[in-house]
Design a protein around this motif. Structure first.
Motif, PDB file in Angstrom:
ATOM      1  N   HIS A 119       0.832  -1.212   0.000  1.00 17.54           N
ATOM      2  CA  HIS A 119       0.000   0.000   0.000  1.00 17.54           C
ATOM      3  C   HIS A 119       0.863   1.257   0.000  1.00 17.54           C
ATOM      4  O   HIS A 119       0.549   2.239  -0.688  1.00 17.54           O
ATOM      5  CB  HIS A 119      -0.922  -0.009   1.224  1.00 17.54           C
ATOM      6  N   SER A 120       1.939   1.261   0.779  1.00 18.20           N
ATOM      7  CA  SER A 120       2.796   2.456   0.824  1.00 18.20           C
ATOM      8  C   SER A 120       3.496   2.665  -0.512  1.00 18.20           C
ATOM      9  O   SER A 120       3.613   3.811  -0.990  1.00 18.20           O
ATOM     10  CB  SER A 120       3.810   2.320   1.954  1.00 18.20           C
ATOM     11  N   VAL A 121       3.984   1.586  -1.144  1.00 14.51           N
ATOM     12  CA  VAL A 121       4.606   1.715  -2.471  1.00 14.51           C
ATOM     13  C   VAL A 121       3.571   2.197  -3.477  1.00 14.51           C
ATOM     14  O   VAL A 121       3.858   3.057  -4.325  1.00 14.51           O
ATOM     15  CB  VAL A 121       5.218   0.370  -2.906  1.00 14.51           C
ATOM     16  N   TRP A 132      14.118   4.661   1.578  1.00 11.22           N
ATOM     17  CA  TRP A 132      13.841   5.721   2.546  1.00 11.22           C
ATOM     18  C   TRP A 132      12.651   6.582   2.135  1.00 11.22           C
ATOM     19  O   TRP A 132      12.037   7.248   2.966  1.00 11.22           O
ATOM     20  CB  TRP A 132      15.074   6.596   2.750  1.00 11.22           C
ATOM     21  N   GLN A 133      12.299   6.577   0.844  1.00 11.41           N
ATOM     22  CA  GLN A 133      11.177   7.375   0.378  1.00 11.41           C
ATOM     23  C   GLN A 133       9.824   6.829   0.856  1.00 11.41           C
ATOM     24  O   GLN A 133       8.804   7.516   0.743  1.00 11.41           O
ATOM     25  CB  GLN A 133      11.186   7.453  -1.160  1.00 11.41           C
ATOM     26  N   LEU A 134       9.815   5.606   1.355  1.00  4.76           N
ATOM     27  CA  LEU A 134       8.553   5.027   1.839  1.00  4.76           C
ATOM     28  C   LEU A 134       8.157   5.520   3.223  1.00  4.76           C
ATOM     29  O   LEU A 134       6.993   5.395   3.631  1.00  4.76           O
ATOM     30  CB  LEU A 134       8.662   3.494   1.876  1.00  4.76           C
ATOM     31  N   HIS A 135       9.091   6.076   3.985  1.00  3.73           N
ATOM     32  CA  HIS A 135       8.816   6.436   5.380  1.00  3.73           C
ATOM     33  C   HIS A 135       7.632   7.384   5.543  1.00  3.73           C
ATOM     34  O   HIS A 135       6.777   7.157   6.420  1.00  3.73           O
ATOM     35  CB  HIS A 135      10.067   7.020   6.032  1.00  3.73           C
ATOM     36  N   PRO A 136       7.527   8.454   4.757  1.00  2.00           N
ATOM     37  CA  PRO A 136       6.364   9.349   4.954  1.00  2.00           C
ATOM     38  C   PRO A 136       5.031   8.633   4.765  1.00  2.00           C
ATOM     39  O   PRO A 136       4.032   9.002   5.400  1.00  2.00           O
ATOM     40  CB  PRO A 136       6.576  10.435   3.897  1.00  2.00           C
ATOM     41  N   PHE A 137       4.998   7.624   3.930  1.00  3.31           N
ATOM     42  CA  PHE A 137       3.748   6.916   3.681  1.00  3.31           C
ATOM     43  C   PHE A 137       3.485   5.853   4.750  1.00  3.31           C
ATOM     44  O   PHE A 137       2.331   5.611   5.125  1.00  3.31           O
ATOM     45  CB  PHE A 137       3.798   6.265   2.282  1.00  3.31           C
ATOM     46  N   LEU A 138       4.555   5.211   5.224  1.00  3.97           N
ATOM     47  CA  LEU A 138       4.387   4.189   6.259  1.00  3.97           C
ATOM     48  C   LEU A 138       3.997   4.787   7.599  1.00  3.97           C
ATOM     49  O   LEU A 138       3.222   4.189   8.363  1.00  3.97           O
ATOM     50  CB  LEU A 138       5.679   3.376   6.411  1.00  3.97           C
ATOM     51  N   LYS A 139       4.517   5.963   7.913  1.00  5.78           N
ATOM     52  CA  LYS A 139       4.301   6.558   9.229  1.00  5.78           C
ATOM     53  C   LYS A 139       2.818   6.833   9.485  1.00  5.78           C
ATOM     54  O   LYS A 139       2.345   6.735  10.621  1.00  5.78           O
ATOM     55  CB  LYS A 139       5.102   7.852   9.377  1.00  5.78           C
ATOM     56  N   ASN A 140       2.100   7.187   8.469  1.00  4.86           N
ATOM     57  CA  ASN A 140       0.689   7.539   8.627  1.00  4.86           C
ATOM     58  C   ASN A 140      -0.227   6.550   7.919  1.00  4.86           C
ATOM     59  O   ASN A 140      -1.388   6.865   7.636  1.00  4.86           O
ATOM     60  CB  ASN A 140       0.427   8.950   8.107  1.00  4.86           C
ATOM     61  N   VAL A 163      -5.787  -1.853   9.972  1.00  9.70           N
ATOM     62  CA  VAL A 163      -4.347  -1.917  10.255  1.00  9.70           C
ATOM     63  C   VAL A 163      -3.826  -0.490  10.329  1.00  9.70           C
ATOM     64  O   VAL A 163      -4.063   0.314   9.423  1.00  9.70           O
ATOM     65  CB  VAL A 163      -3.598  -2.708   9.168  1.00  9.70           C
ATOM     66  N   ASN A 164      -3.098  -0.189  11.433  1.00 10.01           N
ATOM     67  CA  ASN A 164      -2.590   1.161  11.659  1.00 10.01           C
ATOM     68  C   ASN A 164      -1.125   1.059  12.077  1.00 10.01           C
ATOM     69  O   ASN A 164      -0.805   0.406  13.070  1.00 10.01           O
ATOM     70  CB  ASN A 164      -3.407   1.860  12.751  1.00 10.01           C
ATOM     71  N   LEU A 165      -0.236   1.695  11.319  1.00 10.18           N
ATOM     72  CA  LEU A 165       1.201   1.616  11.617  1.00 10.18           C
ATOM     73  C   LEU A 165       1.682   2.740  12.519  1.00 10.18           C
ATOM     74  O   LEU A 165       2.831   2.724  12.954  1.00 10.18           O
ATOM     75  CB  LEU A 165       2.008   1.624  10.313  1.00 10.18           C
ATOM     76  N   ASN A 166       0.843   3.715  12.800  1.00  9.67           N
ATOM     77  CA  ASN A 166       1.231   4.809  13.690  1.00  9.67           C
ATOM     78  C   ASN A 166       1.051   4.339  15.136  1.00  9.67           C
ATOM     79  O   ASN A 166      -0.072   4.101  15.586  1.00  9.67           O
ATOM     80  CB  ASN A 166       0.357   6.039  13.419  1.00  9.67           C
ATOM     81  N   HIS A 167       2.167   4.188  15.859  1.00  8.92           N
ATOM     82  CA  HIS A 167       2.088   3.619  17.211  1.00  8.92           C
ATOM     83  C   HIS A 167       1.318   4.518  18.168  1.00  8.92           C
ATOM     84  O   HIS A 167       0.808   4.057  19.189  1.00  8.92           O
ATOM     85  CB  HIS A 167       3.497   3.351  17.751  1.00  8.92           C
TER      86      HIS A 167
END
Length: 862
Positions: free
Chosen positions: A407-409, A433-441, A452-456
């Motif tokens: 989903h992030s890609v 490293w470009q995936l981080h902004p999308f994974l964080k939220n 599913v929520n990846l933001n702790h």
């Protein structure tokens, strides 16, 4: 010793043959490739603990210093979950269209020295890692999936490359530190309510004495801390704590000591918390005799039912498992049914697993050919201790991790295409490293319908299914859902259990019992034992008039004044209101006695009135005799005021009537005594007392003394009059209604004044006892006052030593006894003469006696 040489030589020869055989069998395994690789446009690197290497000193004669210890079949499901998710995404036309997803899978070791070996090989592309140098082509891996404990060790290394790292294990608070691990994303929900859930289970079954077996990772230490706090709040105590090693090095020392404390423990319930990567599966094969008859409560992170040592199934029968609640993934079980080495020939782990569980042999130059395998075999045909067809928590997290990367890609590519519309249709290159902004939220709904929520910071607390493990013959087991725990439900509904579905440990036929001390039943309270936990105590009976109406009460409760404790001291009853009534045997006896003496006194009065002209009646001042007899009648009758239901009127009349009537009686006796003295004194020549006797001076003593007593009673009633009071302590189970005297000082003043009159009368009568005794009642008056004073002197200590109805009865008895003493000592002798010896009551006899007495007086005076 010489005879032993052949035997020793034979043993050494057999051992060498065994070692060579093991070596030949392991050669093929060591020649296998280190990774399972599937090519794709983008790839995910994965590091799972699939099989275990341990140092084995017995094979140090070979070049290899490690030996294959065991295949973790539960963890192999992680591989299949990874493959299933990637194949599902590659078939999805709406997610990453025109792009394939691949993976690069490695095993990781349980050794501090070897855990980073395969990650270095993956980064460098060669056996020996050289920093900032790689032998492989441009890596297509955009993210890494690994276990939680491995992520903590790999995190610092992968952070150098800014590679996103997703964890499959339970939530680790340490990894949620974005400053230390900014590239780590945890797929599991938070386990902050796990301790609460386990304690709720303990309370449900009243288990207050438990043991802990905890992983020695920081997460395990934190869970132990949270669990102890929750236990302390709810009165649950810990008997022992054993730490389970994660690495092979600490396992060696742990294996020798782990079971001692558990074997000695009196706790029948043990909470087991360990990580996916721990070596507990290696440690437990020798625990069979320790585990039996213990109830184990654990999490699904370590699944004993999937361990290759099926002997554990007998020991862990009845275990309660807290598993993360999640929906079932459609198609996963069917995928497992069809997975086999021929379908996935590149999967070296499936090949090795297949050869172990189906007893096949691996041959060929490349060691990729299986021989002597049973026909029509599948993973579904395996028993639970070999392979579990249900998706585990770790596999579910891997499934979500793959979808999170996809989903992030997908979102990143859409954003890049919007920014560069001219590159539409071309493959866009990007860095991990470009995936981080999308994974964080990132927040999405997986195919099973779960969020599913990846933001702790927004990660929700986990809900748990409570599973019960059932053991069947031949190593076949089953997990049955018997309950659920939800932190979002109301307090009374957070834990739900179907106890009728629970199968307990072997040898236990009813709900297990795990306490340090047996519960204190109602009527007892807990007494802590010095130096012992709070769950260890003695049971002490509640003190008098205190109760405990629940089990295990710390303190007994005192019953209210109007209540009393039962014999068992487990409840308070309302006291029955009582008093000295006319129906009581004691009250009835006193009433009858008072009435009888009153009638008897009235009869005596009648006799005196009938024989009023006889010498014996006239000689002793018949007017005073009448007054005394009437006063005695009232003395007997005033005792009735003390019997029956008290009220304000009777309380006031009791003491005042008693004081006044007895004052009249005693003052009459004093007057009679003085009259006797004056009667004999006036016969002496030259005496001036005749005028006193004729003028009736002695008779004036009665009103004067009575008025003084009335004044004392008036002061008493004016200052602090008697009132109705209750006595709740004298008689068990009863509240006695009594008359409180109000002013004790006033009561003793009245009694003291009456005593003074009695003492004065006794003294005067005693001095007149030797006067001529014809119709002289001085001796009788002396004796009567002696009886009267003896009764009331005895009354004081007895009165103060009694309470309740007995105290009232003592006062009534003293009134009756003193009155009867006066009646008997003064009037019974006279009645005897009047009724039975009338010849002594004649006038002629009286004159002769008077002349004789006067002559004796004159002679003595001359």
């Amino acid at each position: 010793t010489l005879k032993m040489f052949p035997l020793i030589f034979l043993l050494l020869f057999l051992q060498l043959c065994l070692l060579v055989t093991c070596h030949d069998d392991l050669n093929c395994f060591f020649q296998m490739e280190r990774s399972y690789y599937k090519d794709g446009d983008i790839e995910i690197a994965a590091f799972f603990p699939i099989y275990i290497y341990l140092v084995d000193r017995m094979i140090n004669i070979f070049k290899k210093y490690i030996t294959f210890k065991g295949f973790q079949s539960k963890n192999y499901q992680y591989v299949l979950a990874l493959v299933f998710a990637i194949e599902e995404i590659n078939k999805n036309t709406h997610l990453l269209p025109n792009m394939t997803l691949g993976f690069d899978l490695y095993n990781v070791m349980h050794s501090d020295m070897m855990v980073m070996e395969n990650p270095f090989i993956w980064l460098a592309g060669m056996e020996k890692y050289v920093p900032n140098y790689t032998c492989r082509k441009q890596s297509k891996s955009v993210a890494v999936i690994s276990g939680t404990s491995i992520a903590a060790q790999m995190g610092t290394l992968l952070e150098l490359y800014k590679i996103p790292q997703l964890t499959l294990g339970s939530f680790e608070p340490l990894l949620s530190d974005s400053a230390q691990f900014p590239s780590v994303y945890q797929m599991a929900p938070k386990d902050t309510s796990l301790a609460h859930g386990m304690v709720s289970l303990m309370l449900h079954f009243s288990w207050t004495w438990v043991g802990l077996a905890i992983s020695d990772l920081p997460k395990g230490i934190q869970f132990m801390s949270d669990l102890k706090v929750e236990m302390q709040k709810n009165g649950i105590c810990v008997d022992f704590v054993e730490f389970i090693p994660v690495t092979e090095e600490s396992h060696n020392s742990f294996q020798r000591l782990y079971h001692i404390q558990i074997l000695k423990s009196s706790a029948n319930v043990v909470i087991l918390f360990c990580d996916t990567d721990s070596l507990i599966g290696v440690s437990f094969p020798t625990w069979e005799r320790v585990m039996t008859w213990k109830v184990w409560v654990n999490t699904s992170q370590w699944d004993f039912a999937s361990d290759e040592h099926h002997i554990l199934l007998h020991s862990f029968h009845g275990t309660l498992i807290f598993s993360h609640h999640h929906s079932e993934i459609s198609g996963f079980k069917n995928f497992l049914r069809t997975a086999n080495p021929s379908k996935y020939p590149e999967d070296i782990y499936l090949l090795r697993f297949w050869s172990l569980v189906f007893d096949c042999s691996v041959t060929g130059a490349s060691c990729k050919t299986l021989k002597n395998c049973p026909l029509n075999t599948s993973l579904e045909s395996l028993t639970w201790h070999n392979f579990d067809m249900s998706m585990s928590d770790g596999s579910y997290n891997i499934y979500n991790a793959v979808y999170a990367v996809a989903h992030s890609v997908h979102e990143m590519l859409l954003q890049l295409l919007e920014m560069q519309p001219g590159n539409k249709g071309e493959k866009v290159a990007f860095s991990p490293w470009q995936l981080h902004p999308f994974l964080k939220n990132l927040q999405f709904t997986n195919p099973a319908g779960d969020l599913v929520n990846l933001n702790h910071l927004r990660n929700l607390e986990a809900e748990y299914d409570i599973l019960n493990f059932w053991n069947f013959p031949y190593g076949v087991g089953r997990k049955v859902k018997v309950g659920q725990f939800s932190p979002y439900a109301s307090q009374s509904q957070k834990l739900s259990l179907s106890e009728n579905l629970i199968e307990w440990a072997t040898g236990i036929t009813e709900t297990p019992h795990s306490v340090c001390s047996e519960s204190c039943s109602p009527g007892f309270r807990k007494t802590p034992l010095e130096g012992k936990p709070t769950c260890c105590f003695d049971c002490t009976p509640c003190p008098k008039n205190e109760i405990s109406n629940q089990t295990d009460m710390d303190q007994c409760m005192k019953c209210l004044d109007h209540q009393y404790a039962s014999t068992e001291r487990n409840q308070c009853f309302h006291k029955k209101v009582t008093f000295l009534s006319f129906e009581d045997p004691l009250g009835m006896t006193l009433v009858c006695t008072a009435l009888c003496f009153s009638v008897l006194t009235a009869v005596v009065l009648g006799v005196f009135v009938k024989h009023r002209d006889t010498p014996i009646v006239k000689a002793n001042n018949r007017c005073l005799s009448y007054i005394l007899l009437i006063a005695l009648i009232f003395c007997f009758l005033c005792s009735l005021l003390f019997i029956g239901h008290p009220n304000t009127t009777t309380c006031v009349l009791q003491q005042t009537t008693f004081g006044v009537v007895f004052t009249v009686a005693v003052s009459t006796i004093l007057a009679k005594t003085i009259t006797v003295v004056l009667a004999f004194k006036v016969t002496a020549p030259g005496r001036r007392m005749r005028h006193w006797l004729i003028s009736g001076v002695p008779n004036s003593i009665i009103p004067i003394c009575s008025l003084i007593q009335l004044a004392l009673c008036a002061i008493w009633l004016g200052t602090s009059p008697p009132f109705i009071d209750t006595d709740a302590h004298s008689e068990h189970g009863h509240i006695i209604l009594v008359c409180n005297k109000g002013s004790v000082t006033a009561f003793y003043c009245v009694l003291g004044y009456l005593g003074s009159l009695a003492l004065l009368s006794f003294t005067v009568a005693f001095l007149a006892r030797n006067l001529p005794d014809t119709f002289n009642e001085a001796k009788f008056l002396t004796f009567s006052m002696l009886v009267f004073c003896s009764v009331w002197v005895t009354f004081l200590p007895v009165y103060h030593s009694t309470k309740g109805k007995v105290m009232v009865a003592v006062e009534v008895f003293s009134i009756l006894a003193s009155s009867a003493g006066l009646l008997g000592c003064i009037f019974v002798p006279k009645c005897y003469i009047i009724l039975f010896r009338p010849e002594k009551n004649a006038l002629k006899g009286l004159r002769d006696r008077i002349i004789s007495k006067e002559t004796d007086v004159l002679r003595s005076s001359s």
